[in-house]
Design a protein around this motif. Structure first.
Motif, PDB file in Angstrom:
ATOM      1  N   ASP A 182       0.823  -1.198   0.000  1.00 35.22           N
ATOM      2  CA  ASP A 182       0.000   0.000   0.000  1.00 35.22           C
ATOM      3  C   ASP A 182       0.869   1.265   0.000  1.00 35.22           C
ATOM      4  OD1 ASP A 182      -2.683   0.887  -0.054  1.00 35.22           O
ATOM      5  OD2 ASP A 182      -2.572   1.450   2.050  1.00 35.22           O
ATOM      6  N   LEU A 183       1.917   1.269   0.795  1.00 31.40           N
ATOM      7  CA  LEU A 183       2.787   2.442   0.897  1.00 31.40           C
ATOM      8  C   LEU A 183       3.605   2.657  -0.374  1.00 31.40           C
ATOM      9  CD1 LEU A 183       3.970   2.071   4.596  1.00 31.40           C
ATOM     10  CD2 LEU A 183       2.558   3.914   3.659  1.00 31.40           C
ATOM     11  N   ILE A 184       4.057   1.575  -1.003  1.00 29.62           N
ATOM     12  CA  ILE A 184       4.823   1.712  -2.249  1.00 29.62           C
ATOM     13  C   ILE A 184       3.944   2.274  -3.361  1.00 29.62           C
ATOM     14  CG2 ILE A 184       6.019   0.447  -4.082  1.00 29.62           C
ATOM     15  CD1 ILE A 184       7.113  -1.407  -1.900  1.00 29.62           C
ATOM     16  N   LEU A 185       2.721   1.791  -3.470  1.00 32.44           N
ATOM     17  CA  LEU A 185       1.793   2.314  -4.482  1.00 32.44           C
ATOM     18  C   LEU A 185       1.535   3.802  -4.279  1.00 32.44           C
ATOM     19  CD1 LEU A 185      -0.785  -0.612  -4.684  1.00 32.44           C
ATOM     20  CD2 LEU A 185       0.786   0.115  -6.495  1.00 32.44           C
ATOM     21  N   ALA A 186       1.461   4.230  -3.031  1.00 32.21           N
ATOM     22  CA  ALA A 186       1.230   5.650  -2.738  1.00 32.21           C
ATOM     23  C   ALA A 186       2.466   6.481  -3.033  1.00 32.21           C
ATOM     24  CB  ALA A 186       0.816   5.824  -1.275  1.00 32.21           C
ATOM     25  N   ALA A 187       3.659   5.900  -2.811  1.00 29.80           N
ATOM     26  CA  ALA A 187       4.909   6.646  -2.979  1.00 29.80           C
ATOM     27  C   ALA A 187       5.330   6.765  -4.436  1.00 29.80           C
ATOM     28  CB  ALA A 187       6.019   5.979  -2.172  1.00 29.80           C
ATOM     29  N   VAL A 188       4.963   5.776  -5.264  1.00 26.68           N
ATOM     30  CA  VAL A 188       5.401   5.750  -6.668  1.00 26.68           C
ATOM     31  C   VAL A 188       4.172   5.604  -7.567  1.00 26.68           C
ATOM     32  CG1 VAL A 188       7.030   4.750  -8.313  1.00 26.68           C
ATOM     33  CG2 VAL A 188       7.480   4.553  -5.858  1.00 26.68           C
ATOM     34  N   PRO A 189       3.550   6.701  -7.970  1.00 26.16           N
ATOM     35  CA  PRO A 189       2.300   6.640  -8.748  1.00 26.16           C
ATOM     36  C   PRO A 189       2.430   5.923 -10.087  1.00 26.16           C
ATOM     37  CG  PRO A 189       2.657   8.853  -7.864  1.00 26.16           C
ATOM     38  CD  PRO A 189       3.916   8.094  -7.625  1.00 26.16           C
ATOM     39  N   GLN A 190       3.631   5.847 -10.645  1.00 24.86           N
ATOM     40  CA  GLN A 190       3.795   5.198 -11.947  1.00 24.86           C
ATOM     41  C   GLN A 190       3.842   3.680 -11.858  1.00 24.86           C
ATOM     42  OE1 GLN A 190       7.158   7.926 -12.583  1.00 24.86           O
ATOM     43  NE2 GLN A 190       6.487   8.087 -14.700  1.00 24.86           N
ATOM     44  N   VAL A 191       3.757   3.163 -10.654  1.00 25.10           N
ATOM     45  CA  VAL A 191       3.727   1.715 -10.461  1.00 25.10           C
ATOM     46  C   VAL A 191       2.281   1.234 -10.480  1.00 25.10           C
ATOM     47  CG1 VAL A 191       4.080  -0.091  -8.727  1.00 25.10           C
ATOM     48  CG2 VAL A 191       5.928   1.513  -9.251  1.00 25.10           C
ATOM     49  N   ASP A 192       2.041   0.164 -11.232  1.00 24.00           N
ATOM     50  CA  ASP A 192       0.693  -0.393 -11.393  1.00 24.00           C
ATOM     51  C   ASP A 192       0.338  -1.403 -10.305  1.00 24.00           C
ATOM     52  OD1 ASP A 192      -1.151   0.488 -13.181  1.00 24.00           O
ATOM     53  OD2 ASP A 192      -0.518  -0.796 -14.831  1.00 24.00           O
ATOM     54  N   ALA A 193       1.326  -2.222  -9.907  1.00 18.57           N
ATOM     55  CA  ALA A 193       1.045  -3.298  -8.954  1.00 18.57           C
ATOM     56  C   ALA A 193       2.310  -3.643  -8.184  1.00 18.57           C
ATOM     57  CB  ALA A 193       0.526  -4.531  -9.689  1.00 18.57           C
ATOM     58  N   VAL A 194       2.112  -4.084  -6.938  1.00 17.26           N
ATOM     59  CA  VAL A 194       3.216  -4.494  -6.071  1.00 17.26           C
ATOM     60  C   VAL A 194       2.904  -5.866  -5.504  1.00 17.26           C
ATOM     61  CG1 VAL A 194       4.616  -3.927  -4.042  1.00 17.26           C
ATOM     62  CG2 VAL A 194       3.649  -2.077  -5.431  1.00 17.26           C
ATOM     63  N   ASP A 195       3.925  -6.726  -5.422  1.00 15.06           N
ATOM     64  CA  ASP A 195       3.726  -8.037  -4.807  1.00 15.06           C
ATOM     65  C   ASP A 195       4.922  -8.388  -3.929  1.00 15.06           C
ATOM     66  OD1 ASP A 195       5.643  -9.987  -6.518  1.00 15.06           O
ATOM     67  OD2 ASP A 195       4.693  -8.554  -7.873  1.00 15.06           O
TER      68      ASP A 195
END
Length: 232
Positions: free
Chosen positions: A195-208
């Protein structure tokens, strides 16, 4: 980077030899910046798709190991390094003709441990469950974190992204959440990281994340423990 005829008709004329791929990579590394690795992966893929008319997609994987500059007599040495753990930075990219560049960044083999601040209780139990509940435990895992970037339409779009800052942010978030989270479970902790990575890097689509258990058990009482007093 092979076409079907190289398999079905033994047609070697369409094969770009492994040696050619290797030499091309060396030359591109001489001609272009190799940092960040995501950008360099896009450069390699762009080269092969544009150079060979029969190649329509190029898959590139880069693994970057951690090397730290040696300090000799209190000064950073200009050309000597040591391997700083097994952690690697991994990049996987696919460049497709007339479609763009798909890039996935990863952290792998980052081994972390905390001696408290982790619990696991209230989980489903049945007749086969033998795991006792715990409200305080050692938590150790080998972090594998990946994030998929939004599709870049071309190489120029990929070059405009600050991949290094994003990688640092993802790593810092991983370490901070791991250290500070009063973890109810590995699942809950990794969700916070995502959740925090998605908020910090808007150009990222998905994190796992994959956070497999690396079990360690304390020896002696807590007041006797040193940072190394764990048995795996």
């Amino acid at each position: 980077m092979l076409t079907t005829s190289s398999y079905t008709k033994a047609d070697n004329s369409v094969i770009v030899a492994t040696d050619t791929q290797k030499q091309t990579t060396y030359i591109l590394a001489k001609q272009n910046p190799i940092d960040p690795p995501e950008q360099f992966a896009a450069i390699i893929g762009d080269h092969f798709v544009k150079t060979y008319p029969h190649i329509h997609a190029a898959h590139v994987k880069i693994i970057q190991h951690r090397w730290t500059r040696m300090t000799i007599d209190g000064k950073a040495h200009p050309h000597s390094f040591f391997r700083d753990g097994e952690e690697t930075r991994v990049v996987e990219s696919v460049t497709r003709e007339n479609e763009g560049v798909s890039i996935r960044s990863k952290i792998e083999k980052l081994l972390v441990l905390k001696s408290t601040g982790s619990a696991f209780h209230g989980f489903h139990r049945d007749e086969y469950t033998r795991l006792p509940e715990t409200w305080d435990r050692i938590l150790s895992t080998e972090v594998e974190a990946g994030w998929q970037w939004k599709l870049f339409k071309n190489l120029d779009e990929a070059k405009a992204v600050d991949f290094n800052s994003a990688w640092t942010a993802a790593r810092d978030i991983t370490m901070k959440v791991f250290a500070e989270d009063d973890s109810a479970s590995v699942q809950a902790t990794m969700y916070k990281m995502c959740d925090l990575i998605l908020a910090a890097v808007p150009q990222v689509d998905a994190v796992d994340y994959a956070l497999p258990n690396k079990h360690y058990f304390e020896v002696g009482t807590w007041d006797q423990l040193s940072p190394l007093a764990f048995i795996r």
